[in-house]
Motif scaffolding. Structure first.
Motif, PDB file in Angstrom:
ATOM      1  N   ALA A 130      27.200  16.292  54.897  1.00 27.59           N
ATOM      2  CA  ALA A 130      28.388  16.971  54.362  1.00 27.59           C
ATOM      3  C   ALA A 130      28.538  18.381  54.920  1.00 27.59           C
ATOM      4  O   ALA A 130      29.562  19.027  54.674  1.00 27.59           O
ATOM      5  CB  ALA A 130      28.315  17.023  52.839  1.00 27.59           C
ATOM      6  N   GLY A 131      27.517  18.867  55.652  1.00 29.91           N
ATOM      7  CA  GLY A 131      27.634  20.180  56.290  1.00 29.91           C
ATOM      8  C   GLY A 131      26.608  21.211  55.878  1.00 29.91           C
ATOM      9  O   GLY A 131      26.692  22.364  56.311  1.00 29.91           O
ATOM     10  N   ALA A 132      25.611  20.855  55.043  1.00 27.40           N
ATOM     11  CA  ALA A 132      24.600  21.817  54.623  1.00 27.40           C
ATOM     12  C   ALA A 132      23.836  22.362  55.832  1.00 27.40           C
ATOM     13  O   ALA A 132      23.473  21.602  56.742  1.00 27.40           O
ATOM     14  CB  ALA A 132      23.630  21.180  53.643  1.00 27.40           C
TER      15      ALA A 132
ATOM     16  N   LEU B 242      16.076  13.176  47.514  1.00 25.57           N
ATOM     17  CA  LEU B 242      16.614  11.933  48.063  1.00 25.57           C
ATOM     18  C   LEU B 242      18.012  12.126  48.652  1.00 25.57           C
ATOM     19  O   LEU B 242      18.515  11.236  49.357  1.00 25.57           O
ATOM     20  CB  LEU B 242      16.674  10.863  46.967  1.00 25.57           C
ATOM     21  CG  LEU B 242      15.351  10.504  46.290  1.00 25.57           C
ATOM     22  CD1 LEU B 242      15.596   9.522  45.146  1.00 25.57           C
ATOM     23  CD2 LEU B 242      14.376   9.919  47.310  1.00 25.57           C
ATOM     24  N   PHE B 243      18.619  13.285  48.390  1.00 29.09           N
ATOM     25  CA  PHE B 243      20.002  13.506  48.799  1.00 29.09           C
ATOM     26  C   PHE B 243      20.137  14.606  49.845  1.00 29.09           C
ATOM     27  O   PHE B 243      21.252  15.044  50.137  1.00 29.09           O
ATOM     28  CB  PHE B 243      20.855  13.838  47.571  1.00 29.09           C
ATOM     29  CG  PHE B 243      20.875  12.735  46.551  1.00 29.09           C
ATOM     30  CD1 PHE B 243      21.769  11.684  46.659  1.00 29.09           C
ATOM     31  CD2 PHE B 243      19.969  12.738  45.499  1.00 29.09           C
ATOM     32  CE1 PHE B 243      21.769  10.663  45.729  1.00 29.09           C
ATOM     33  CE2 PHE B 243      19.969  11.726  44.554  1.00 29.09           C
ATOM     34  CZ  PHE B 243      20.869  10.675  44.671  1.00 29.09           C
ATOM     35  N   VAL B 244      19.015  15.032  50.418  1.00 33.83           N
ATOM     36  CA  VAL B 244      19.080  16.072  51.444  1.00 33.83           C
ATOM     37  C   VAL B 244      19.883  15.593  52.645  1.00 33.83           C
ATOM     38  O   VAL B 244      20.749  16.317  53.178  1.00 33.83           O
ATOM     39  CB  VAL B 244      17.670  16.520  51.863  1.00 33.83           C
ATOM     40  CG1 VAL B 244      17.751  17.466  53.061  1.00 33.83           C
ATOM     41  CG2 VAL B 244      16.953  17.197  50.707  1.00 33.83           C
TER      42      VAL B 244
ATOM     43  N   ILE C  38      28.707  19.747  48.322  1.00 29.94           N
ATOM     44  CA  ILE C  38      28.352  20.500  49.522  1.00 29.94           C
ATOM     45  C   ILE C  38      29.446  20.388  50.572  1.00 29.94           C
ATOM     46  O   ILE C  38      30.028  19.322  50.794  1.00 29.94           O
ATOM     47  CB  ILE C  38      27.013  19.993  50.096  1.00 29.94           C
ATOM     48  CG1 ILE C  38      25.867  20.306  49.113  1.00 29.94           C
ATOM     49  CG2 ILE C  38      26.737  20.588  51.471  1.00 29.94           C
ATOM     50  CD1 ILE C  38      25.587  21.774  48.936  1.00 29.94           C
ATOM     51  N   GLY C  39      29.721  21.517  51.239  1.00 27.50           N
ATOM     52  CA  GLY C  39      30.656  21.552  52.351  1.00 27.50           C
ATOM     53  C   GLY C  39      30.017  22.220  53.553  1.00 27.50           C
ATOM     54  O   GLY C  39      28.859  22.665  53.499  1.00 27.50           O
ATOM     55  N   PRO C  40      30.745  22.327  54.654  1.00 22.08           N
ATOM     56  CA  PRO C  40      30.193  22.954  55.867  1.00 22.08           C
ATOM     57  C   PRO C  40      29.700  24.376  55.617  1.00 22.08           C
ATOM     58  O   PRO C  40      30.391  25.191  55.010  1.00 22.08           O
ATOM     59  CB  PRO C  40      31.403  22.954  56.822  1.00 22.08           C
ATOM     60  CG  PRO C  40      32.248  21.808  56.360  1.00 22.08           C
ATOM     61  CD  PRO C  40      32.110  21.801  54.873  1.00 22.08           C
ATOM     62  N   GLY C  41      28.469  24.650  56.041  1.00 23.96           N
ATOM     63  CA  GLY C  41      27.887  25.978  55.915  1.00 23.96           C
ATOM     64  C   GLY C  41      27.184  26.242  54.607  1.00 23.96           C
ATOM     65  O   GLY C  41      26.651  27.341  54.399  1.00 23.96           O
TER      66      GLY C  41
END
Length: 470
Positions: free
Chosen positions: A66-68, A58-60, A40-43
């Motif tokens: 990370a930018g989600a 568990l990883f939200v 995941i990156g920005p946006g």
């Protein structure tokens, strides 16, 4: 992914929107979509997919960090991000992919190619993508992204600028290809072959035939089916195509093929042939090792031709490809000891093709060494198919047959029974023992094939050997 509001995404997924921060239903998202928070990156949009060993929910928070800007979840989570709650996250991926591809198709020039077959999908996908990328923006899968998660993730990378989407469709059971191909209704459907790969999951080769035919059944009316003229089972798909108003284009090495290979020659430098189309004869020099990759190249040329690409242009671009994919007939080591690491996937057909390639590229004074592991997903056919590989290795006069792993022991016993009982065939329970043996056994001039299914993990043994003899 195209630009969509949060409300539009929720509607496409039949989900419930929960906005956070300064977001509203009209907030626009247009980032990439992934199920791996590490990607995941920005946006971007994170899909919290439950897994066999862990749970994406568990990883939200990691994805948000990370930018989600949006999480698609099966239950609300405590996180500072807008969320869309759906009944099934994997199904939501497919729904979103169908929506995005449909929008791009309606407003752009997108053409979709679907590829399936028991062997060669990933190589053909890469070859075709290389041809098409010089024609326009091309989206194709990373690695073997061809299942219910990987295929939609690839589809979701298209934008309004995308000219070509090349989708690879794998399956471990009936109906899967129909579901995946049905998301995009390909303009061109390519069927490479029907063999024993995954036969255990399908229940036999005839059931595999039915499953692979699902791609032809999903090609849009007015589209093209690109079929292997040399495979009798694939040939039967022509009738299905024509009943649906789908044109049929043939590739192969026999006279019945429109895109045909002649004068095939294999060496350690690659494979040469002449591509014949009508009255034209065009030389092709593939750097990718293995005679079997000629058929993959022909399929790519035929598919590109169906999309309007000149065969001469297609051939010129194919000649720039040095490696089809990591761990697929990948040359490693050095001229002193050459390692061919082909241990990402294995079936009876691909195992036989790789062994024949080893025999073809080994010159006078050089030894053929085959390091072989188990072939997965063969079900009740596993024993007899491992026996056949062991027999073939002996008949090809492979000087050293190194079998690794308990699931491949039948292969070793078959080789011994065929005559490799004086040290030519050896068996090891684990990779470390095999590696130690090979370090002491291999010598200048050896040509070494490392081949197994992904589950057997011999690709890592191949990497270690490649580093040791580089």
């Amino acid at each position: 992914m195209i630009r969509m509001t949060l409300a539009e995404v929720a509607a496409a997924l039949s989900g419930t929107l929960h906005v956070a921060g300064g977001d509203t239903a009209g907030t626009v998202v247009d980032g990439l979509v992934d199920t791996d928070s590490r990607q995941i990156g920005p946006g971007d949009v994170f899909v919290a997919k439950p897994g066999e060993t862990t749970d994406g929910h568990l990883f939200v928070e990691a994805a948000v960090a990370a930018g989600a800007v949006l999480a698609i979840v099966e239950r609300p989570v405590e996180a500072s991000v807008s969320q869309i709650v759906v009944a099934d996250a994997v199904a939501a991926l497919s729904d979103l992919a169908r929506t995005v591809v449909g929008h791009v198709r309606a407003h752009g020039r997108l053409q979709v190619v679907g590829i399936t077959g028991s062997n060669g999908k990933t190589t053909t996908k890469n070859l075709l993508a290389r041809i098409l990328q010089d024609e326009g923006e091309t989206v194709s899968p990373r690695g073997s992204f061809n299942n219910e998660v990987g295929a939609p993730l690839t589809m979701l990378r298209v934008t309004e600028r995308t000219a070509y989407l090349v989708s690879e469709f794998g399956a471990s059971g009936p109906g899967e290809i129909a579901r995946l191909a049905g998301l995009v209704a390909p303009d061109v459907g390519v069927v490479l072959m029907v063999g024993m790969a995954h036969a255990g999951g399908f229940g036999g080769v005839e059931a595999t035939l039915k499953a692979k035919t699902e791609l032809v059944e999903q090609v849009r009316a007015g589209g093209v089916a690109v079929l292997n003229a040399d495979d009798p089972r694939v040939v039967t798909m022509a009738a299905v195509a024509r009943e649906r108003g789908v044109a049929v284009h043939w590739f192969g090495r026999g006279e019945g093929a429109e895109v045909r290979a002649e004068e095939v020659e294999v060496s350690a430098a690659g494979t040469r042939c002449v591509v014949a189309i009508g009255d034209e004869r065009m030389p092709l020099r593939l750097r990718v090792l293995g005679e079997h990759h000629v058929m993959n190249a022909l399929a790519a040329i035929a598919a590109a031709r169906a999309l309007g690409v000149s065969p001469r242009d297609a051939i010129a671009r194919l000649e720039t490809v040095e490696l089809a994919e990591r761990w697929r007939m990948q040359p490693m080591g050095s001229e002193r000891v050459r390692i061919i690491n082909d241990a990402y996937n294995a079936s009876p057909d691909s195992m036989a093709a790789a062994l024949r390639t080893l025999a073809q590229i080994t010159g006078p004074g050089q030894r053929k060494v085959a390091v072989l592991g188990a072939m997965s997903e063969l079900g009740e056919y596993a024993g007899e198919e491992h026996d056949r590989v062991g027999l073939l290795a002996v008949r090809l006069r492979i000087e050293r047959i190194v079998v690794v792993g308990a699931e491949a022991r039948r292969l070793f016993l078959a080789a011994v029974g065929e005559g490799s009982w004086d040290g030519e065939a050896v068996f090891f329970e684990d990779q470390d023992a095999a590696f130690d043996y090979l370090l002491g056994e291999l010598r200048d001039g050896d040509r070494v094939l490392v081949k197994s299914s992904n589950a057997a993990g011999l690709r890592f043994l191949g990497d270690r050997l490649g580093e040791s003899f580089s």
